[in-house]
Design a protein around this motif. Structure first.
Motif, PDB file in Angstrom:
ATOM      1  N   GLN A  33     -69.445  -7.242  57.418  1.00 27.07           N
ATOM      2  CA  GLN A  33     -69.881  -6.341  56.478  1.00 27.07           C
ATOM      3  C   GLN A  33     -71.371  -6.473  56.550  1.00 27.07           C
ATOM      4  O   GLN A  33     -71.812  -7.475  56.202  1.00 27.07           O
ATOM      5  N   ILE A  34     -72.226  -5.368  56.571  1.00 28.42           N
ATOM      6  CA  ILE A  34     -73.577  -5.206  56.715  1.00 28.42           C
ATOM      7  C   ILE A  34     -73.869  -4.244  55.680  1.00 28.42           C
ATOM      8  O   ILE A  34     -73.396  -3.178  55.782  1.00 28.42           O
ATOM      9  N   THR A  35     -74.745  -4.739  54.770  1.00 26.42           N
ATOM     10  CA  THR A  35     -75.191  -3.723  53.664  1.00 26.42           C
ATOM     11  C   THR A  35     -76.377  -2.977  54.415  1.00 26.42           C
ATOM     12  O   THR A  35     -77.224  -3.481  55.238  1.00 26.42           O
ATOM     13  N   SER A  36     -76.806  -1.854  54.032  1.00 31.20           N
ATOM     14  CA  SER A  36     -77.769  -0.965  54.663  1.00 31.20           C
ATOM     15  C   SER A  36     -79.046  -1.403  54.202  1.00 31.20           C
ATOM     16  O   SER A  36     -79.228  -2.266  52.972  1.00 31.20           O
ATOM     17  N   SER A  37     -80.259  -1.106  54.793  1.00 33.66           N
ATOM     18  CA  SER A  37     -81.579  -1.454  54.405  1.00 33.66           C
ATOM     19  C   SER A  37     -82.094  -0.891  53.382  1.00 33.66           C
ATOM     20  O   SER A  37     -82.684   0.640  53.550  1.00 33.66           O
ATOM     21  N   ALA A  38     -82.182  -1.163  52.082  1.00 33.00           N
ATOM     22  CA  ALA A  38     -82.649  -0.546  51.118  1.00 33.00           C
ATOM     23  C   ALA A  38     -84.092  -0.025  51.208  1.00 33.00           C
ATOM     24  O   ALA A  38     -84.460   1.186  50.666  1.00 33.00           O
ATOM     25  N   THR A  39     -84.807  -0.834  51.794  1.00 36.32           N
ATOM     26  CA  THR A  39     -86.309  -0.484  51.839  1.00 36.32           C
ATOM     27  C   THR A  39     -86.433   0.807  53.085  1.00 36.32           C
ATOM     28  O   THR A  39     -87.526   1.260  53.071  1.00 36.32           O
ATOM     29  N   VAL A  40     -85.526   1.011  53.645  1.00 34.69           N
ATOM     30  CA  VAL A  40     -85.403   1.684  54.897  1.00 34.69           C
ATOM     31  C   VAL A  40     -84.839   3.154  54.375  1.00 34.69           C
ATOM     32  O   VAL A  40     -85.046   4.257  55.107  1.00 34.69           O
ATOM     33  N   ASP A  41     -83.843   3.035  54.030  1.00 30.41           N
ATOM     34  CA  ASP A  41     -82.833   4.185  53.279  1.00 30.41           C
ATOM     35  C   ASP A  41     -83.670   5.114  52.659  1.00 30.41           C
ATOM     36  O   ASP A  41     -84.828   4.702  51.939  1.00 30.41           O
ATOM     37  N   GLY A  42     -83.290   6.535  52.812  1.00 31.43           N
ATOM     38  CA  GLY A  42     -84.192   7.249  51.915  1.00 31.43           C
ATOM     39  C   GLY A  42     -83.477   8.760  51.900  1.00 31.43           C
ATOM     40  O   GLY A  42     -82.156   8.937  52.573  1.00 31.43           O
ATOM     41  N   TYR A  43     -84.055   9.910  51.680  1.00 26.73           N
ATOM     42  CA  TYR A  43     -83.616  11.047  51.636  1.00 26.73           C
ATOM     43  C   TYR A  43     -84.719  12.084  51.719  1.00 26.73           C
ATOM     44  O   TYR A  43     -85.821  11.837  51.281  1.00 26.73           O
ATOM     45  N   ILE A  44     -84.512  13.364  52.402  1.00 26.40           N
ATOM     46  CA  ILE A  44     -85.408  14.340  52.659  1.00 26.40           C
ATOM     47  C   ILE A  44     -84.829  15.525  52.153  1.00 26.40           C
ATOM     48  O   ILE A  44     -83.739  15.858  52.390  1.00 26.40           O
ATOM     49  N   GLU A 188     -77.601   3.267  45.766  1.00 29.37           N
ATOM     50  CA  GLU A 188     -78.047   2.600  46.545  1.00 29.37           C
ATOM     51  C   GLU A 188     -78.653   0.984  46.151  1.00 29.37           C
ATOM     52  O   GLU A 188     -79.114   0.323  46.713  1.00 29.37           O
ATOM     53  N   THR A 189     -78.181   0.944  44.730  1.00 28.97           N
ATOM     54  CA  THR A 189     -78.623  -0.251  44.189  1.00 28.97           C
ATOM     55  C   THR A 189     -77.417  -0.913  43.669  1.00 28.97           C
ATOM     56  O   THR A 189     -77.216  -2.016  44.256  1.00 28.97           O
ATOM     57  N   ASN A 190     -76.869  -0.643  42.866  1.00 26.42           N
ATOM     58  CA  ASN A 190     -75.550  -1.397  42.078  1.00 26.42           C
ATOM     59  C   ASN A 190     -74.536  -1.695  43.111  1.00 26.42           C
ATOM     60  O   ASN A 190     -73.949  -2.688  43.188  1.00 26.42           O
ATOM     61  N   PHE A 191     -74.253  -0.742  44.190  1.00 28.15           N
ATOM     62  CA  PHE A 191     -73.086  -0.559  44.875  1.00 28.15           C
ATOM     63  C   PHE A 191     -73.787   0.031  46.193  1.00 28.15           C
ATOM     64  O   PHE A 191     -73.337   0.943  46.767  1.00 28.15           O
ATOM     65  N   PRO A 192     -74.618  -0.818  47.097  1.00 24.56           N
ATOM     66  CA  PRO A 192     -75.221  -0.175  48.433  1.00 24.56           C
ATOM     67  C   PRO A 192     -74.205   0.151  49.248  1.00 24.56           C
ATOM     68  O   PRO A 192     -73.195  -0.232  49.481  1.00 24.56           O
ATOM     69  N   PRO A 193     -74.483   1.019  50.253  1.00 27.60           N
ATOM     70  CA  PRO A 193     -73.710   1.519  51.439  1.00 27.60           C
ATOM     71  C   PRO A 193     -73.756   0.153  52.000  1.00 27.60           C
ATOM     72  O   PRO A 193     -74.341  -0.633  52.406  1.00 27.60           O
ATOM     73  N   LYS A 194     -72.445   0.152  52.701  1.00 29.18           N
ATOM     74  CA  LYS A 194     -71.843  -1.112  53.764  1.00 29.18           C
ATOM     75  C   LYS A 194     -71.375  -0.671  54.785  1.00 29.18           C
ATOM     76  O   LYS A 194     -70.547   0.409  54.833  1.00 29.18           O
ATOM     77  N   LEU A 195     -71.618  -1.068  55.954  1.00 29.55           N
ATOM     78  CA  LEU A 195     -70.865  -0.893  57.060  1.00 29.55           C
ATOM     79  C   LEU A 195     -69.888  -2.213  57.592  1.00 29.55           C
ATOM     80  O   LEU A 195     -70.257  -3.321  57.638  1.00 29.55           O
ATOM     81  N   ARG A 196     -68.488  -1.719  57.757  1.00 30.72           N
ATOM     82  CA  ARG A 196     -67.529  -2.702  58.056  1.00 30.72           C
ATOM     83  C   ARG A 196     -67.600  -2.786  59.697  1.00 30.72           C
ATOM     84  O   ARG A 196     -67.457  -1.590  60.258  1.00 30.72           O
ATOM     85  N   VAL A 197     -67.518  -3.642  60.362  1.00 28.96           N
ATOM     86  CA  VAL A 197     -67.325  -3.527  61.771  1.00 28.96           C
ATOM     87  C   VAL A 197     -66.431  -4.737  62.246  1.00 28.96           C
ATOM     88  O   VAL A 197     -66.678  -5.764  61.805  1.00 28.96           O
ATOM     89  N   ASP A 198     -65.342  -4.330  62.876  1.00 28.02           N
ATOM     90  CA  ASP A 198     -64.428  -5.286  63.548  1.00 28.02           C
ATOM     91  C   ASP A 198     -64.745  -5.392  65.029  1.00 28.02           C
ATOM     92  O   ASP A 198     -64.943  -4.218  65.700  1.00 28.02           O
ATOM     93  N   PHE A 199     -64.747  -6.706  65.616  1.00 36.24           N
ATOM     94  CA  PHE A 199     -65.327  -6.660  66.985  1.00 36.24           C
ATOM     95  C   PHE A 199     -64.412  -7.935  67.532  1.00 36.24           C
ATOM     96  O   PHE A 199     -63.939  -8.628  66.751  1.00 36.24           O
ATOM     97  N   PHE A 200     -64.660  -7.986  68.947  1.00 36.27           N
ATOM     98  CA  PHE A 200     -64.095  -9.179  69.486  1.00 36.27           C
ATOM     99  C   PHE A 200     -64.865  -9.683  70.583  1.00 36.27           C
ATOM    100  O   PHE A 200     -65.911  -8.784  70.857  1.00 36.27           O
TER     101      PHE A 200
END
Length: 200
Positions: A33-44, A188-200
């Motif tokens: 599980q990888i947490t998103s990069s808070a310093t890079v994330d944003g919106y336009i 983006e702060t208390n519960f930041p986006p996460k990416l789950r990756v299953d791999f082999f």
């Protein structure tokens, strides 16, 4: 519409790595599980400079007037994956703070993009990479399921990103076409986006 996943992710871990095993003597499948990069994330907001390092990012069309569109951008660093990893499954976990207007359902579109940091105004319309997109609808009921979390499968997008390099970057926007306006707020702060990756 993509079906919401029912499996519960491990919470509050930036990167976790576990072996899932295999019941048919195939390769062992691992999960990270990888947490998103808070310093890079944003919106336009269309036509304005990006908002970076904020407590929330937003995506959708302003329900007041219905003309102003906002797009969210998320960045995930895939360098924790082994160089020879084969992606079996991937899902994006978001915590939705709110939907405006209340009671609205917002159809969303998730596209794979590249936006070298920092995010700039022109990234609003940067071309999507590949033809794969992920569609889902964020509904009021989602705020009460899994405590506000939603899980969206994004396997084809992650496979494409992994084939190109070490970063997974997505743009989240209201789906194209004649849709009712609405905006989702992604924590983006208390519960930041996460990416789950299953791999082999």
């Amino acid at each position: 519409m993509w079906k919401k996943l029912s499996a519960v992710f491990a919470v509050l871990l930036a990167v976790t790595l576990t072996g899932c095993g295999s019941s048919n003597n195939g390769p062992t499948v691992f999960t990270t599980q990888i947490t998103s990069s808070a310093t890079v994330d944003g919106y336009i907001v269309n036509g304005t400079p990006p908002f970076l390092g904020t407590a929330s990012v937003f995506a959708g069309i302003d329900p007041i007037g219905g003309a102003t569109e906002t797009r969210a951008f998320l960045d995930f660093d895939l360098t924790s994956l082994p160089p020879n990893a084969a992606i079996d499954f991937a899902a994006l976990r978001l915590y939705i703070n709110s939907i405006q207007p209340g009671g609205a359902s917002v159809p969303i579109r998730i596209e794979l993009v590249e936006f070298p940091p920092p995010l700039i105004t022109s990234d609003f319309n940067t071309p999507a990479i590949g033809t794969a997109v992920v569609l889902d609808t964020i509904r009021p009921i989602d705020l009460g399921i899994n405590g506000g979390y939603i899980d969206i499968p994004v396997t084809p997008l992650v496979r494409t990103a992994w084939s190109r390099g070490n970063f997974f970057q997505v743009r989240i926007m209201e789906d194209l076409g004649p849709v009712l306006p609405g905006i989702i707020e992604i924590n983006e702060t208390n519960f930041p986006p996460k990416l789950r990756v299953d791999f082999f």
